[in-house]
Write a protein that holds these residues in place. Structure first.
Motif, PDB file in Angstrom:
ATOM      1  N   PHE A  81       0.865  -1.187   0.000  1.00  0.00           N
ATOM      2  CA  PHE A  81       0.000   0.000   0.000  1.00  0.00           C
ATOM      3  C   PHE A  81       0.893   1.225   0.000  1.00  0.00           C
ATOM      4  O   PHE A  81       1.764   1.376   0.862  1.00  0.00           O
ATOM      5  N   GLY A  97       1.282  -3.700   5.455  1.00  0.00           N
ATOM      6  CA  GLY A  97       0.579  -3.031   4.355  1.00  0.00           C
ATOM      7  C   GLY A  97      -0.895  -3.372   4.354  1.00  0.00           C
ATOM      8  O   GLY A  97      -1.752  -2.507   4.139  1.00  0.00           O
ATOM      9  N   ARG A  98      -1.202  -4.631   4.623  1.00  0.00           N
ATOM     10  CA  ARG A  98      -2.611  -5.069   4.699  1.00  0.00           C
ATOM     11  C   ARG A  98      -3.319  -4.359   5.847  1.00  0.00           C
ATOM     12  O   ARG A  98      -4.450  -3.894   5.698  1.00  0.00           O
ATOM     13  N   ILE A 101      -3.872  -0.447   4.909  1.00  0.00           N
ATOM     14  CA  ILE A 101      -4.976  -0.118   4.001  1.00  0.00           C
ATOM     15  C   ILE A 101      -6.319  -0.403   4.667  1.00  0.00           C
ATOM     16  O   ILE A 101      -7.295   0.318   4.443  1.00  0.00           O
ATOM     17  N   HIS A 164      -1.362   1.340  -5.134  1.00  0.00           N
ATOM     18  CA  HIS A 164      -0.475   2.499  -5.010  1.00  0.00           C
ATOM     19  C   HIS A 164      -1.199   3.688  -5.623  1.00  0.00           C
ATOM     20  O   HIS A 164      -1.558   3.653  -6.800  1.00  0.00           O
TER      21      HIS A 164
END
Length: 175
Positions: A81, A97-98, A101, A164
């Motif tokens: 992300f 990242g999971r 987001i 992104h």
């Protein structure tokens, strides 16, 4: 010298050249082009573009309704992300990242932020799909929001493994 990217223009319903040599070279410099497309064919529902479109339809619905769960269900457990500003600024990878987001989506869902975006063009680049949007605020909390955005998603099977988002360095404002 790089060739321009062929894209589908949703305004005219035709293919067109987009970004030209400079932008294509800039995306390559960021490592977004030129990577091997080892997951270029998604299983089951007809390919990378269909999976990406399904995810972005859910993304758009999340902005309109505040219900992000259908979009979040399409993400891989390890996710990339990138966001250009605010609390989630920067690059978040893997399980972090999971989580990033998911927090970002839930924040916008619960805070009442609503945005309406119009897709201007779409380009498939191996296992990545680039979306160009014109977006406006659609709620009292986003009334001044007016932005041009480029969003790149990466497809892995029937899910996406990256989102992104790129736009200017200054938060967008309306007139």
């Amino acid at each position: 010298m790089s060739e321009p990217i062929n894209a589908f223009d949703t305004r005219s319903g035709s293919r067109r050249k987009m970004f030209g040599v400079v932008a294509a070279g800039g995306l390559a410099g960021l490592g977004l082009l030129g990577r091997p497309a080892h997951a270029a064919v998604a299983g089951g529902s007809g390919g990378v573009r269909q999976v990406a479109d399904r995810a972005m339809d859910r993304f758009d619905r999340g902005w309109r309704t505040g219900d992000w769960e259908p979009f979040l269900a399409m993400l891989t457990p390890r996710f990339s992300f990138w966001f250009p500003e605010g609390q989630w600024r920067g690059r978040h990878e893997g399980e972090a990242g999971r989580r990033a987001i998911a927090e970002w989506a839930r924040f916008h869902g619960t805070s009442g932020n609503r945005v309406s975006g119009e897709r201007r063009s779409v380009a498939v680049m191996g296992d990545r799909v680039l979306y160009e949007y014109d977006s406006r605020g659609a709620s009292s909390s986003t009334a001044g929001y007016l932005n041009w955005e480029t969003i790149i998603v990466q497809v892995r099977g029937e899910r996406i493994s990256a989102l992104h988002e790129y736009w200017g360095n200054v938060p967008p404002t309306g007139n």
